[in-house]
Design a protein around this motif. Sequence first.
Motif, short mmCIF file in Angstrom:
data_model
loop_
_atom_site.label_atom_id
_atom_site.label_comp_id
_atom_site.label_asym_id
_atom_site.label_seq_id
_atom_site.Cartn_x
_atom_site.Cartn_y
_atom_site.Cartn_z
N PHE A 16 -1.54 29.65 13.93
CA PHE A 16 -0.77 29.77 15.17
C PHE A 16 -1.67 30.18 16.33
O PHE A 16 -1.66 29.59 17.41
N VAL A 36 -0.37 22.43 20.19
CA VAL A 36 1.03 22.82 20.00
C VAL A 36 1.48 22.43 18.59
O VAL A 36 2.22 23.17 17.93
N MET A 39 0.60 25.07 16.32
CA MET A 39 1.53 26.19 16.37
C MET A 39 2.77 25.89 15.55
O MET A 39 3.28 26.73 14.79
N LEU A 40 3.27 24.66 15.71
CA LEU A 40 4.48 24.31 14.98
C LEU A 40 4.23 24.30 13.48
O LEU A 40 5.06 24.74 12.69
N THR A 43 4.27 27.68 12.13
CA THR A 43 5.65 28.08 11.96
C THR A 43 6.23 27.51 10.67
O THR A 43 6.91 28.21 9.90
N GLU A 73 9.49 15.82 20.91
CA GLU A 73 8.61 16.34 21.96
C GLU A 73 7.39 15.47 22.14
O GLU A 73 6.95 15.23 23.26
N TYR C 131 18.03 26.95 18.80
CA TYR C 131 16.76 26.25 19.01
C TYR C 131 17.00 24.80 19.38
O TYR C 131 16.42 24.29 20.34
N GLU C 135 16.18 22.91 22.86
CA GLU C 135 15.30 21.76 22.95
C GLU C 135 16.00 20.58 23.60
O GLU C 135 15.41 19.85 24.39
N VAL C 163 4.39 20.95 29.11
CA VAL C 163 3.33 21.62 28.33
C VAL C 163 3.71 23.06 28.06
O VAL C 163 3.67 23.55 26.93
N LEU C 164 4.10 23.74 29.13
CA LEU C 164 4.43 25.14 28.94
C LEU C 164 5.69 25.30 28.11
O LEU C 164 5.81 26.24 27.32
N ALA C 166 6.71 23.31 25.72
CA ALA C 166 6.36 23.10 24.31
C ALA C 166 5.66 24.34 23.77
O ALA C 166 5.94 24.80 22.66
N PHE C 167 4.78 24.87 24.56
CA PHE C 167 4.06 26.08 24.17
C PHE C 167 5.05 27.21 23.88
O PHE C 167 5.01 27.87 22.84
N SER C 168 5.98 27.39 24.82
CA SER C 168 6.91 28.50 24.64
C SER C 168 7.85 28.25 23.48
O SER C 168 8.22 29.17 22.76
N SER C 169 8.22 26.98 23.26
CA SER C 169 9.13 26.77 22.14
C SER C 169 8.39 26.97 20.84
O SER C 169 8.97 27.38 19.83
N GLY C 170 7.07 26.70 20.85
CA GLY C 170 6.28 27.04 19.68
C GLY C 170 6.33 28.54 19.41
O GLY C 170 6.55 28.99 18.28
N ILE C 171 6.17 29.31 20.46
CA ILE C 171 6.22 30.77 20.30
C ILE C 171 7.59 31.20 19.79
O ILE C 171 7.72 32.01 18.88
N LEU C 173 9.71 29.50 18.17
CA LEU C 173 9.93 29.09 16.79
C LEU C 173 9.18 30.01 15.82
O LEU C 173 9.70 30.36 14.76
N PHE C 174 8.00 30.40 16.22
CA PHE C 174 7.24 31.31 15.36
C PHE C 174 8.01 32.63 15.19
O PHE C 174 8.13 33.18 14.11
N LEU C 211 8.20 37.89 20.16
CA LEU C 211 8.01 36.46 20.33
C LEU C 211 9.27 35.79 20.85
O LEU C 211 9.22 34.90 21.70
N ALA C 214 9.46 36.44 24.40
CA ALA C 214 8.57 35.57 25.15
C ALA C 214 9.17 34.18 25.29
O ALA C 214 9.16 33.58 26.36
N PHE C 218 10.51 32.67 28.87
CA PHE C 218 10.09 31.45 29.55
C PHE C 218 11.28 30.74 30.17
O PHE C 218 11.27 30.33 31.32
N MET D 617 1.26 33.91 29.82
CA MET D 617 2.27 34.13 28.79
C MET D 617 1.65 34.79 27.57
O MET D 617 2.19 35.77 27.02
N MET D 624 2.70 43.19 25.10
CA MET D 624 3.89 43.70 24.44
C MET D 624 3.58 44.11 23.00
O MET D 624 4.02 45.17 22.53
N ILE E 149 18.80 15.03 20.33
CA ILE E 149 17.46 15.31 20.84
C ILE E 149 16.62 14.06 20.76
O ILE E 149 15.90 13.70 21.70
#
Lengths: 101, 543, 492, 631, 170
Positions: A16, A36, A39-40, A43, A73, C131, C135, C163-164, C166-171, C173-174, C211, C214, C218, D617, D624, E149
Amino acid sequence: MTIPITYYLILSAVVFLTGVVGVLIRRNIIAILLSVELMLNATNINFVAFSRYLEDLGGQVFVFFALTVAAAEVAVGLAIIIALHRSKESINLEDFKLLKW
Amino acid sequence: MTDSFPWLTVLIFLPLVGAAMLCLFKESAVRPIAFGITIAEFAVAAPLWWLFDSSSASMQFTEQAVWISRPSIQYHVGLDGISLPLVLMTTVLLPLCVLISWRSVETRIKSFMALLLVMEGAMIGVFAALDFVLFYIFWEAMLIPMYLLIGVWGGPNRLYATVKFVLYTLAGSVLLLVAILVLYVQADTFDILRLSSQSYAPTLQFWLFLAFFAAFAVKVPMFPFHTWLPDAHVEAPTAGSVILASVLLKMGTYGFLRFSLPMLPDASKAFTPLMVALSITAIIYGAYMALAQTDLKKLIAYSSVSHMGFVTLGLFTFNLQGIEGAVMQMVNHGITTGGLFLCVGIIYDRTHSRLIADNVGLARPMPRYAACLVIFALSSLGLPGTNSFVGEFLVLAGTFLTNKLAATLASLGIILAAAYLLWMVQRVAFGVPSPVFLPKLHDVNAREAAALIPLVVLVFWIGVFPNPLVSRLHPSVNHVLARALPQPATETEAMRLHDETIGPETPPAPSGGVALARRPNVSDTPPFNGAEGIEPLRKEGRP
Amino acid sequence: MTLSAGDLLLILPEILVVAAACTVLAIEPIMTPHQRDGLAWLSLSTLAVCMGLIASQLGNPAEAFGGFIRVDDYACFWKLLLCLVSGLTVLLSYSYLKEERLRVGEYYAFVLLALAGMMVMVSAEDLLTIYLGTELMSLSLYVMAGLKRAEPRSLEASAKYFVLGAFSSGILLFGISLLYGATGSTRLPAIGAALAGHGLDTPLPLVATILLAAGFGFKLAVVPFHMWTPDVYQGAPTSVTAFMAVASKAASFGAFLRVFVEGLGGLKTDWSFLFLLICIATLVLGNSVALVQTNIKRMLAYSSIAHAGYAMIGVVASGRSPELAGNAIGIASVMLYLAFYAFMTFGAFAVVAMLRKGDVEGDEIEDFTGLAKRHPLAALLMLVFMVSLAGIPPTAGFIGKFYVFMSAVEAGLAWLAVVALIFAVVSAYYYLRVVMVMYMREPETSTAASPRLVLSPAISIVLACAIAGVVILGLYPGPLVNLAVQAVQALQ
Amino acid sequence: MPYALIPLLPLLSFLILGLAGHWIKDKAHLVAVPAVVLSFLLSVTVFVDAIDGHNMTIPLYTWLVSGSLDVHIGLSIDRLTAVMLLLVTGVSSLVHVYTIGYMHGEPGYARFFSYIALFTFSMLMLVLADNLLQLFIFWEAVGLCSYLLIGHWYERPSACAAATKAFLVNRVGDFGFLLGLLLAWVTFGSLNYHEIFSAAQETAAQTINLLAPFGGIWEVSLLTLLCLLLFTGAVGKSAQVPLHVWLPDAMEGPTPISALIHAATMVTAGVFMVARLAPLYNLSPVAMDVVAVVGALTMVFGATIALTQTDIKRVVAYSTVSQLGYMVMACGLGAYVSGMYHLLTHGAFKALLFLGCGSVIIALHHEQDMRNMGGLKDTLPITYWTFVIGSLALAGFPLTAGFFSKDDLLVAAWSSGSLGQALAIAGLFTALMTAFYSFRLVFVMFWGPSRVDPHHADHVHEPSGVITGPLIILAMLSIATGYLGIPSFLEPVFATDAPVEPHGAAGIGIMIAATLAGLTGIAGAYYVYVLNPGLPDRLARRWESLYQGSLNKWYVDEAYDRLFVRTTMSAAVALWKRIDVGIIDSAVNGIGRAIAWGGWLLRLVQSGETQHYALAMAAGIVVMVTIFFLS
Amino acid sequence: MAQLVFGYFAGVIAVTAMLVVALRNPVYSVLSLLIMFFHVAGLYVTLHAEFLAAVQLIVYAGAILVLYLFVVMLLNAKQDDRYHRQWRVAGFVCVPLLLELLVLFAGGKMEPSPLFSADQTGPGTDNAKAIGMTLFSTYLFPFEVASLILLVAMIGAIVLAKRDIGGSGA
């Protein structure tokens, strides 16, 4: 012989964070999208590991949906990349900063 | 009699409805209609003077209805002896504002008049509100109309002035909002009367007082927070200046009187040295500032700072004379300074200059105007026989009881007031007019005279016969005092401690009682024994 | 678990919205350009029906699909708001699209699909559905932001957002995965029960909370996850910006509150501290940077950041108070705040959209110069919206702030209210600057000659709704307050 | 009650003229004169009543009640009041008549009448007051009238400046008065004379710590402080040193009001107040001494300046200052009767002198410099003879009113103790100067060769009857008032328990000394100005600095200008620029700028680069997590 | 044994993941990602998620990555000459985060479940069926949302990527 869940967590954390780093340092949007994906995947590893750990299918199903969303995506992302490339002949994210301040 | 007719609702909403109605008419018809509405408003308000039961300390003409149920916020309005004169003063001033803007405002007259009417409704709402949230809403609702009045129809530097005005007052009043909420959490009500009848922990009072202070001190404006006032006054159109000086500033002192003193008596007392110091500073400093000005409006603006210092000084004397004097001074300052601003507006319409150096020697070409100007100036400097003297005298009397040094310093302000006002009169009214402006200097016309004369009449009426007005204040002020001075027995003791200046050796002499008995009419305020604290008779016998 | 008619009935509004979206997509190609106006009316009528249906669902909480979604008063509150905003978006876009020469078919479909996603978000009872709803909404918005493909800014906005996002949804999801691991479920009540009973013997829930914060941060555009907001708001077509600023934020708050109250309620001392920091940072940054903006969309973007900060106060307050009563007023204040915010922000964007004409972008603050002369009514409306955004009574903005601050004070956070209010004063400066430009500056000769504003019936309805919301809710907020309080009681 | 009409008639006259003056214009005297004459006649009846020892109080209305502060406006009549009524209405009536001639054809004719009517009303209310606040109110009101009347010719800058100066200087005095009044209220719980007097005895021993606010101790007697504060008001109003500066400048006003206000009535209010509050002052020897010394200083001081002035009205004005000093000194020495007696006679002869000056000024077309006069005794005989009578009275020439009152005064002073004897000697010296300058005036104006501007010289003629009439009446009064037995009439008012010492031989000695001083002064003036016309210049050169000092009023005005006026103004400007604009306003603007500046800085974070945003971010998450990691 | 298998997969996953980020040529990045996906799939198998392993290979490796590769080729993306300027800062941010996460995860009292072992019994063979059953019963609603989606993605991709839109647009 068991593998502690912690190992999976550490693995996913490494992957990640690698993905996060990728997003932060790659200039090419495609590479950023790949990060990304990292990252997924991290997860997903988590989910699957927990699913196994908890003996609950929910995690695996979640991964299934996450995969679906990832696919969606990607589709949109690549479309945007193509549009960007078409408008500016560049897919470096740095080059797009008309909007600022 | 008081329950039968919704006096205050009509007073509050008549102008608001009128403002909305104005939009339906042609630009040309707006002036008379607006004037008619303000006159109608006055006609509604005037009977209250007689209907008011001056022997009662309770709120009168009250109306109450649930507005928001969760938390319970009510539409609760009413008047007592303190708010009645202020409401009346407002209704008197607004028709004059309309008159004075008749020709001097040419552009967007419809909006202008509508805003004036909105202001009127909101101002009356502030004085009548008995629910803290309602009060706050009216209080803040004035901000934007005033912003527009100054910003759209104001002078060349209006943008800076408006921003300063709005941000300054807003910054103060946001803290008030927090204080209101804190009070709510403590007392579980927004009702002013109920809030006033509870007591709060001293530490809490300390913070609440600071918050109240932020809102009210900026509005008054008290000494270090006054710099918005000159700018706003200078740039505002005449009607705006009049409203600003005459009514808006009063809201600050009204707030002190209505909220700080009764709700936070302990903190008020703890802060008294500070408040007195700031008031004295305002009085003297404001006068000095006025001396330095070359712009008529700025001069009057700074004089307002000085005069409002008397109000705050009087409020924090915690005695009948001081507080009644403060209320009187509020009304009187409204009348006098309103008149002065009208005068400046009239001359500005002619010469388009507010500089003292440009407007000289008006007495010859404009004798009636000069007469009014001199009258208002004399009133402003507290000449006996005019209204201001009554207030200032009472304030000084009240202050003298508790703090002789403060009273002495405040009296210095009276000398300075004479200095800057007479200096102004000497230049503006007397001397020879400059030939450049002479052709433009025609005396006041009937419309302008109609705007000035009511104020002149009030100046003398209150100055010569102040008692009808003051007598309406007694019960309400005593009521406030009863809250602010909860222990009448020990209070005289406290005052004696507070006031170290009277002789050292003090076995209470029996003659004090004699003195009391000699004036039976003094003791006509029995229910509120706090008022006894004001008793000045501290006859110390010989050692 | 099989499909039941009852479940379908519960999600009938969503179904209708999706059906309308599909219909729009399907019939758009076969319509003449003139007929395409009908698509807007189709969408609108669908939304109207939906609102009716949702309103009828009030007071009858029920779970559907085995607990993936929960149609309770809380959800209905948000759904009503979202449907209303979407309807306004459609109306606003009606003439704006013509001005921008954008295709209407996809546009309305995206609005409706995004709405469907939002409706799922606010009624979701499971992190998975949240989620997915997020999305669905986000993907639609990414595309919508880039609809003006010929305009580089629009495309850039889309890319940045994507981009951001996708990044944030990665976070996000984690975080969900960690939470799943810690509690064994993605179902909010189950998570709540697990956290409440299980205690904190592992750090996972805390990390997950961060997370999730975060990820949601976003969407809510709170500092430091806010930075996409100004760029995207500025670049996106104005009607889309309005939709994003209002609907997306409202839906995100809806889901966010449910997650943190129902799911992570056990950790509220932790997250309320977290959000306290975020809240202060947001207030400071949003307001002070908005101060120096020259583009009104950008200014409104920063203002929307700041408003998220104000809403966050309610969240913090709800986390601070031990008992549910304090909780309720905190959450309700957030809901009210968002509702009021919706009206005033949407109204402001609608006025900005009106100024779009021909080659004039109309989104610089300078473009408002002398608007009061050119178009007094529009100026007046903008004035009211600005005043409301600044939180000055007697407008809805004030009532919103009032409740938020009340919740803060009740939670013992009077100092936070003071800080927030001081920044409200700062905000008054930049809002009133717009008023100043409109009313107190003379229009230059060139702009005076500029074409008249687009004032179509559709946009009139939008403005009328917005102004009615701002004024009526400002003067008589009682019913909405009751609705919100009632809705909060639906949260477990 | 018809006596209430005494003040109300002038008030009515004022209201009519004030409101309708625009239409009445030249007919203004038809309203004003009857009103004041009627008022005078009523005053005479009051006087007659008072001879019977008739004291009465007529309550008019309640002005203000606030707690223990209750103030009623009313009329209180006793012998002291009766005398003052007579003086005020009498002189006012004469001045009203005189004004018809003096102000004829002026644009502000009606306005002038309305002002003097208002003044008459205010002055009457002042003397009729039965409490300190009413006294104060009308004290200020007469000040206002003085202000308005000095500034009557408002297009003259000097007149306006003089008016402002008069008001301001009086304000300084009134500042003390007001504080004294408040102190009285706090001390006695009332402002009513009788209540104060009856309670005063009990408070005589009380002290007050002046340094209490600063933590120090400086105990002074409460009554002394009270008396001194009240006396400050008198210092201002009665033009005592150091607040005398306004009175000479006040001569910028039309001459009738110089006579009425700045000689006969208003300026004596201070003396009246001290006399009125005699029971209070009697309890404070320190205050009495201060009063006496201030009066004596003023007496000498005014006379020295009067010696060299060239403006005839200024000479008379400084003479007034000096004579007021006599009265105040007398009061300070406990000789209230003498003071009041002198006040009365002075009112007659000083009004006469002023009106005489006015007559000359009119005749010479507004020429006021005595160096441009001379030889007028033939062209203006009536004026000349009346003026001589006035001057004789002023100089204390035997058998004039001034002779009796001044002698009475000096004798009383002499017999009041060692301080009194010292002051009496000063008084004698002043009497010498007084005689000198008053006859300097007579000789320079009326004797010798004519130095009148040739343009006007041919047109110089005696003014009309409305001007000479009052002169004649006042001339008669200047003699007659000496024989009316005023002292014995007033005696009961100030009766104290202290035994009255017989004057005896000392009294006769003083009388002789005073008469000699007066005659010497007249002779000296005759020697210097008639026999040796070149002598004054030589003397001036001989004692250049003394002469210049006297001519320039001992530079008091300049000193005040430096000390107070300019420092105040420059302090005001400096405060405004430094504190208001420099500190407070820039702090306010600074806060605004700081926030905007912060906004600019924070804005730079928004670089436009997507990955910076992502970094933010990530950094947020790190922060945090770190917070939780550490906690 | 199991640990050895895990160690292999984890090692390769971690290394390839880093390579994805580190390699500056996008094609190589995609290829490393491909390798990583295979190993992730392998890891899934060890975790008895055979169905997901298959999906991972088919959808992710097969479809998504090919799409990436296709776009990389289409746009003729060249090798990046450098990383983003902020790479050092990013390192400063992410390394502590990683360390913190590792400490937190490793230090947590996350005891292995008694059920959680490497033995091959369990739902393994039924995994696909079980997921299928769940997907279309319990997860029916999410499934429908997911389909939406995909619908949005499809239309969105078309809208954004298509060249010129009839009549309008620039």
